[in-house]
Write a protein that holds these residues in place. Structure first.
Motif, PDB file in Angstrom:
ATOM      1  N   GLY A 345       0.790  -1.222   0.000  1.00 54.12           N
ATOM      2  CA  GLY A 345       0.000   0.000   0.000  1.00 54.12           C
ATOM      3  C   GLY A 345       0.819   1.267   0.000  1.00 54.12           C
ATOM      4  O   GLY A 345       2.048   1.242   0.128  1.00 54.12           O
ATOM      5  N   ARG A 346       0.127   2.400  -0.138  1.00 52.43           N
ATOM      6  CA  ARG A 346       0.786   3.702  -0.259  1.00 52.43           C
ATOM      7  C   ARG A 346       1.258   4.229   1.097  1.00 52.43           C
ATOM      8  O   ARG A 346       2.340   4.785   1.234  1.00 52.43           O
ATOM      9  CB  ARG A 346      -0.173   4.721  -0.867  1.00 52.43           C
ATOM     10  CG  ARG A 346      -0.380   4.616  -2.389  1.00 52.43           C
ATOM     11  CD  ARG A 346      -1.063   3.346  -2.812  1.00 52.43           C
ATOM     12  NE  ARG A 346      -1.627   3.425  -4.148  1.00 52.43           N
ATOM     13  CZ  ARG A 346      -1.729   2.388  -4.949  1.00 52.43           C
ATOM     14  NH1 ARG A 346      -1.296   1.186  -4.569  1.00 52.43           N
ATOM     15  NH2 ARG A 346      -2.281   2.514  -6.142  1.00 52.43           N
ATOM     16  N   ARG A 347       0.409   4.070   2.118  1.00 53.17           N
ATOM     17  CA  ARG A 347       0.681   4.690   3.416  1.00 53.17           C
ATOM     18  C   ARG A 347       1.986   4.210   4.046  1.00 53.17           C
ATOM     19  O   ARG A 347       2.777   5.001   4.543  1.00 53.17           O
ATOM     20  CB  ARG A 347      -0.483   4.421   4.376  1.00 53.17           C
ATOM     21  CG  ARG A 347      -1.689   5.337   4.181  1.00 53.17           C
ATOM     22  CD  ARG A 347      -2.844   4.899   5.069  1.00 53.17           C
ATOM     23  NE  ARG A 347      -2.437   4.743   6.454  1.00 53.17           N
ATOM     24  CZ  ARG A 347      -2.347   5.743   7.337  1.00 53.17           C
ATOM     25  NH1 ARG A 347      -2.648   6.977   6.961  1.00 53.17           N
ATOM     26  NH2 ARG A 347      -1.975   5.523   8.585  1.00 53.17           N
ATOM     27  N   ILE A 348       2.213   2.900   4.042  1.00 53.66           N
ATOM     28  CA  ILE A 348       3.390   2.369   4.715  1.00 53.66           C
ATOM     29  C   ILE A 348       4.670   2.882   4.064  1.00 53.66           C
ATOM     30  O   ILE A 348       5.669   3.161   4.740  1.00 53.66           O
ATOM     31  CB  ILE A 348       3.363   0.815   4.736  1.00 53.66           C
ATOM     32  CG1 ILE A 348       4.484   0.274   5.615  1.00 53.66           C
ATOM     33  CG2 ILE A 348       3.426   0.233   3.334  1.00 53.66           C
ATOM     34  CD1 ILE A 348       4.341   0.594   7.077  1.00 53.66           C
ATOM     35  N   LEU A 349       4.645   3.036   2.737  1.00 54.81           N
ATOM     36  CA  LEU A 349       5.821   3.561   2.042  1.00 54.81           C
ATOM     37  C   LEU A 349       6.034   5.034   2.386  1.00 54.81           C
ATOM     38  O   LEU A 349       7.169   5.474   2.618  1.00 54.81           O
ATOM     39  CB  LEU A 349       5.675   3.386   0.528  1.00 54.81           C
ATOM     40  CG  LEU A 349       5.696   1.935   0.016  1.00 54.81           C
ATOM     41  CD1 LEU A 349       5.487   1.913  -1.494  1.00 54.81           C
ATOM     42  CD2 LEU A 349       7.010   1.249   0.369  1.00 54.81           C
ATOM     43  N   PHE A 350       4.959   5.805   2.419  1.00 57.61           N
ATOM     44  CA  PHE A 350       5.054   7.214   2.812  1.00 57.61           C
ATOM     45  C   PHE A 350       5.658   7.354   4.217  1.00 57.61           C
ATOM     46  O   PHE A 350       6.568   8.158   4.442  1.00 57.61           O
ATOM     47  CB  PHE A 350       3.667   7.853   2.828  1.00 57.61           C
ATOM     48  CG  PHE A 350       3.276   8.563   1.553  1.00 57.61           C
ATOM     49  CD1 PHE A 350       4.110   9.526   0.996  1.00 57.61           C
ATOM     50  CD2 PHE A 350       2.064   8.296   0.927  1.00 57.61           C
ATOM     51  CE1 PHE A 350       3.742  10.200  -0.165  1.00 57.61           C
ATOM     52  CE2 PHE A 350       1.690   8.963  -0.240  1.00 57.61           C
ATOM     53  CZ  PHE A 350       2.534   9.909  -0.786  1.00 57.61           C
ATOM     54  N   LEU A 351       5.148   6.573   5.150  1.00 58.28           N
ATOM     55  CA  LEU A 351       5.543   6.728   6.555  1.00 58.28           C
ATOM     56  C   LEU A 351       6.976   6.246   6.801  1.00 58.28           C
ATOM     57  O   LEU A 351       7.755   6.919   7.487  1.00 58.28           O
ATOM     58  CB  LEU A 351       4.561   5.987   7.465  1.00 58.28           C
ATOM     59  CG  LEU A 351       3.101   6.477   7.394  1.00 58.28           C
ATOM     60  CD1 LEU A 351       2.192   5.622   8.277  1.00 58.28           C
ATOM     61  CD2 LEU A 351       3.010   7.944   7.790  1.00 58.28           C
ATOM     62  N   GLU A 352       7.334   5.092   6.244  1.00 55.99           N
ATOM     63  CA  GLU A 352       8.698   4.601   6.415  1.00 55.99           C
ATOM     64  C   GLU A 352       9.696   5.533   5.733  1.00 55.99           C
ATOM     65  O   GLU A 352      10.763   5.846   6.295  1.00 55.99           O
ATOM     66  CB  GLU A 352       8.822   3.183   5.840  1.00 55.99           C
ATOM     67  CG  GLU A 352      10.126   2.475   6.178  1.00 55.99           C
ATOM     68  CD  GLU A 352      11.330   2.950   5.379  1.00 55.99           C
ATOM     69  OE1 GLU A 352      12.461   2.850   5.893  1.00 55.99           O
ATOM     70  OE2 GLU A 352      11.144   3.420   4.236  1.00 55.99           O
ATOM     71  N   GLY A 353       9.357   5.974   4.527  1.00 54.67           N
ATOM     72  CA  GLY A 353      10.252   6.874   3.800  1.00 54.67           C
ATOM     73  C   GLY A 353      10.470   8.175   4.543  1.00 54.67           C
ATOM     74  O   GLY A 353      11.597   8.687   4.610  1.00 54.67           O
ATOM     75  N   GLY A 354       9.411   8.706   5.151  1.00 56.75           N
ATOM     76  CA  GLY A 354       9.537   9.949   5.908  1.00 56.75           C
ATOM     77  C   GLY A 354      10.468   9.798   7.100  1.00 56.75           C
ATOM     78  O   GLY A 354      11.329  10.653   7.355  1.00 56.75           O
ATOM     79  N   LEU A 406       5.132   8.158  -5.237  1.00 60.16           N
ATOM     80  CA  LEU A 406       3.783   8.357  -4.704  1.00 60.16           C
ATOM     81  C   LEU A 406       3.319   9.798  -4.861  1.00 60.16           C
ATOM     82  O   LEU A 406       2.118  10.071  -4.896  1.00 60.16           O
ATOM     83  CB  LEU A 406       3.726   7.935  -3.237  1.00 60.16           C
ATOM     84  CG  LEU A 406       4.074   6.471  -2.953  1.00 60.16           C
ATOM     85  CD1 LEU A 406       3.960   6.164  -1.468  1.00 60.16           C
ATOM     86  CD2 LEU A 406       3.193   5.531  -3.768  1.00 60.16           C
ATOM     87  N   GLY A 407       4.274  10.724  -4.963  1.00 60.07           N
ATOM     88  CA  GLY A 407       3.917  12.121  -5.182  1.00 60.07           C
ATOM     89  C   GLY A 407       3.230  12.348  -6.517  1.00 60.07           C
ATOM     90  O   GLY A 407       2.476  13.320  -6.685  1.00 60.07           O
ATOM     91  N   TRP A 408       3.465  11.438  -7.462  1.00 59.65           N
ATOM     92  CA  TRP A 408       2.770  11.515  -8.755  1.00 59.65           C
ATOM     93  C   TRP A 408       1.581  10.544  -8.804  1.00 59.65           C
ATOM     94  O   TRP A 408       0.547  10.838  -9.393  1.00 59.65           O
ATOM     95  CB  TRP A 408       3.739  11.192  -9.897  1.00 59.65           C
ATOM     96  CG  TRP A 408       4.814  12.212 -10.056  1.00 59.65           C
ATOM     97  CD1 TRP A 408       6.129  12.096  -9.698  1.00 59.65           C
ATOM     98  CD2 TRP A 408       4.669  13.540 -10.584  1.00 59.65           C
ATOM     99  NE1 TRP A 408       6.804  13.260  -9.966  1.00 59.65           N
ATOM    100  CE2 TRP A 408       5.941  14.160 -10.516  1.00 59.65           C
ATOM    101  CE3 TRP A 408       3.588  14.256 -11.093  1.00 59.65           C
ATOM    102  CZ2 TRP A 408       6.160  15.464 -10.944  1.00 59.65           C
ATOM    103  CZ3 TRP A 408       3.805  15.562 -11.530  1.00 59.65           C
ATOM    104  CH2 TRP A 408       5.077  16.148 -11.454  1.00 59.65           C
ATOM    105  N   LEU A 409       1.754   9.375  -8.174  1.00 63.82           N
ATOM    106  CA  LEU A 409       0.710   8.354  -8.240  1.00 63.82           C
ATOM    107  C   LEU A 409      -0.570   8.772  -7.522  1.00 63.82           C
ATOM    108  O   LEU A 409      -1.665   8.711  -8.100  1.00 63.82           O
ATOM    109  CB  LEU A 409       1.233   7.044  -7.635  1.00 63.82           C
ATOM    110  CG  LEU A 409       0.185   5.959  -7.348  1.00 63.82           C
ATOM    111  CD1 LEU A 409      -0.494   5.520  -8.643  1.00 63.82           C
ATOM    112  CD2 LEU A 409       0.818   4.777  -6.643  1.00 63.82           C
ATOM    113  N   VAL A 410      -0.459   9.186  -6.273  1.00 61.40           N
ATOM    114  CA  VAL A 410      -1.655   9.440  -5.464  1.00 61.40           C
ATOM    115  C   VAL A 410      -2.530  10.559  -6.042  1.00 61.40           C
ATOM    116  O   VAL A 410      -3.749  10.372  -6.203  1.00 61.40           O
ATOM    117  CB  VAL A 410      -1.276   9.708  -3.987  1.00 61.40           C
ATOM    118  CG1 VAL A 410      -2.488  10.163  -3.189  1.00 61.40           C
ATOM    119  CG2 VAL A 410      -0.681   8.447  -3.364  1.00 61.40           C
TER     120      VAL A 410
END
Length: 512
Positions: A345-354, A406-410
């Motif tokens: 999913g999108r959220r886990i990648l956003f949060l770990e990357g941050g 994800l900045g382009w995908l979402v």
């Protein structure tokens, strides 16, 4: 946080079909628009660190760079507004072009926008390669910006509409994947041409090659079913849907697309429409995701990497090679996103990357502050330089599997058809505006904030990670036409989305 940000969208329908070779090839060709953007990001920093280029167009910067006196502040060696204008003018042009591209994409289809993007980039690359004065350089950069604006507007939308919902993330990330490959190829070309007097001409001019590929490729591509329905070509749209899904049984998905298009036609002013409360989630994420993406500080590393490494004492060849290394990490890490975005999913990648970006930026800031202090005088030993490069690469990797793709995908996948062109135009415009701002002020900010600049970006990473944790629901595997279910089930956005909204097979369905 009142129920969290995970929502139950089990009612979202799954359409029949499979991933066809036709879709894969089509998406790869379309994603060439991302390669153009990446190539320019990578090529610019390398060229602006080449001495022949600086001597010809920016002699004052060259003189400043060669000043090895003890009193010279390393942080300020490249602080020159005309030099940064060479880099940033492209993004201002892309900002302006994105609004024209929105109309082109909606009225003529996604293909013409991609073709125009390639054509603008082709002319701009040739002007830059043959430039004899600063005016030719800037005009070329503006045309390159028009190309980037058109491609960034049309390609993510094209990819989202062509891909089946279960693999939309992976295929859409093809756009970001091509950006990273473009950056890597540009870094390799810069490394190879840096030793030649006119190497900068080769570096800038080679951008014409992928532009030609995109122009030819876009002429051969088919338009998306969504776009064909939007322009009244229903029979052709159904035929295209059958082709890209690999099955004759597409009636359910086709009807959903038709219903969504009919609902969209009732909207006379998409720009006014996206400002309505029921589209508040789309407006929020199409604005804040590109804003935060630029304030990760990534483009500072990407298009100023050779300059940054040179400032930190890596030397000319070492600085270009370090940029090649970070470019390679960028490509490999983006592959991680391709294979995980539709699984985890999108959220886990956003949060770990941050979290990873924050840690790396703080460590890099501390290392630079310890060695260079406030007066900007110092140097790294070989071992210390390797450690610094490791943490910069870890930072790049974190971005490449999170905020990068994800900045382009979402933003591309959350907008229903009636607000999609306006939403994507806002996404591109905000992205390009803040890319322009960061590109224009970075070297000045580095001169004044010094190592504190890395803490500045780290602070924004904390803010954006909290933003995602609280407000972004999971959108993995949800058909675009069903996306309103996600907002209605979310603890915060439910107050904006009415019960009677366009969902799935009807333009007026109640969201449970």
């Amino acid at each position: 946080m009142a129920g969290g940000s995970f929502v139950d969208v089990g009612g979202a329908r799954q359409y029949e079909g499979k991933v066809t070779a036709f879709v894969i090839i089509t998406c790869l060709v379309a994603a060439m628009g991302g390669f153009l953007f990446g190539y320019d990001l990578g090529i610019t920093g390398g060229v602006t660190s080449m001495e022949p280029f600086l001597i010809k167009f920016f002699p004052s910067v060259y003189k400043q760079m060669k000043d090895d006196s003890e009193s010279k502040n390393q942080y300020c060696k490249f602080d020159n507004q005309l030099l940064t204008l060479f880099t940033s003018s492209l993004y201002l042009a892309a900002l302006i072009a994105s609004f024209f591209a929105s109309t082109t994409t909606r009225m003529l289809g996604r293909k013409p926008s991609m073709f125009l993007g390639g054509l603008f980039f082709l002319v701009g690359a040739l002007l830059n390669g043959f430039a004899i004065n600063i005016e030719m350089l800037i005009i070329g950069r503006i045309l390159l910006g028009f190309g980037v604006g058109y491609c960034n507007q049309s390609v993510p939308v094209y990819l989202s509409e062509m891909a089946p919902a279960k693999l939309r993330g992976a295929l859409n990330i093809g756009f970001q994947m091509m950006i990273t490959i473009g950056i890597l190829i540009a870094n390799l070309i810069n490394y190879g041409t840096s030793k030649h007097a006119n190497g900068w001409r080769v570096s800038l001019g080679i951008g014409a090659v992928p532009a030609i590929v995109l122009c030819i490729g876009s002429l051969c591509l088919d338009d998306t079913p969504n776009s064909l329905i939007e322009r009244g070509q229903h029979a052709k749209a159904k035929e295209m849907l059958q082709k890209i899904r690999g099955t004759e049984n597409v009636e359910e998905e086709y009807q959903d697309l038709v219903d969504a298009s009919e609902a969209a036609k009732m909207v006379e002013h998409p720009w006014k429409n996206i400002a309505q409360p029921k589209y508040r989630p789309q407006l929020t994420f199409c604005t804040f995701i590109p804003f935060f993406q630029q304030l990760t500080g990534i483009n500072v590393v990407m298009f100023y990497a050779p300059v940054l490494f040179k400032i930190l004492g890596f030397g000319n060849d070492a600085s270009l090679m370090s940029a090649v290394i970070t470019g390679g990490v960028n490509v490999v890490a983006t592959l991680v996103s391709v294979f995980t975005v539709d699984k985890f999913g999108r959220r886990i990648l956003f949060l770990e990357g941050g979290a990873q970006m924050f840690i790396c930026q703080v460590i890099v800031g501390i290392m630079i502050g310890t060695k260079f202090g406030l007066n900007g005088q110092g140097s790294f030993s070989r071992g210390e330089a390797d450690i610094l490069l490791f943490f910069i690469c870890a930072y790049v990797a974190a971005f490449a599997w999170s905020w990068g793709p994800l900045g382009w995908l979402v933003p591309a996948e959350i907008c229903s058809l009636e607000v999609r062109p306006a939403g994507q135009a806002i996404n591109v415009a905000v992205n390009m505006f803040f890319t322009f701002v960061i590109a224009q002020v970075f070297l000045t900010m580095l001169c004044h904030l010094k190592f504190g600049l890395f803490f500045f970006f780290a602070g924004f990473v904390v803010i954006m990670t909290i933003f995602i944790a609280l407000l972004l629901p999971e959108t993995k595997g949800i058909p675009i036409e069903e996306m309103n279910r996600v907002w209605k089930a979310h603890w915060f956005w439910t107050k904006f989305v009415p019960n009677d909204v366009p969902v799935g097979g009807s333009s007026k369905k109640s969201v449970p």
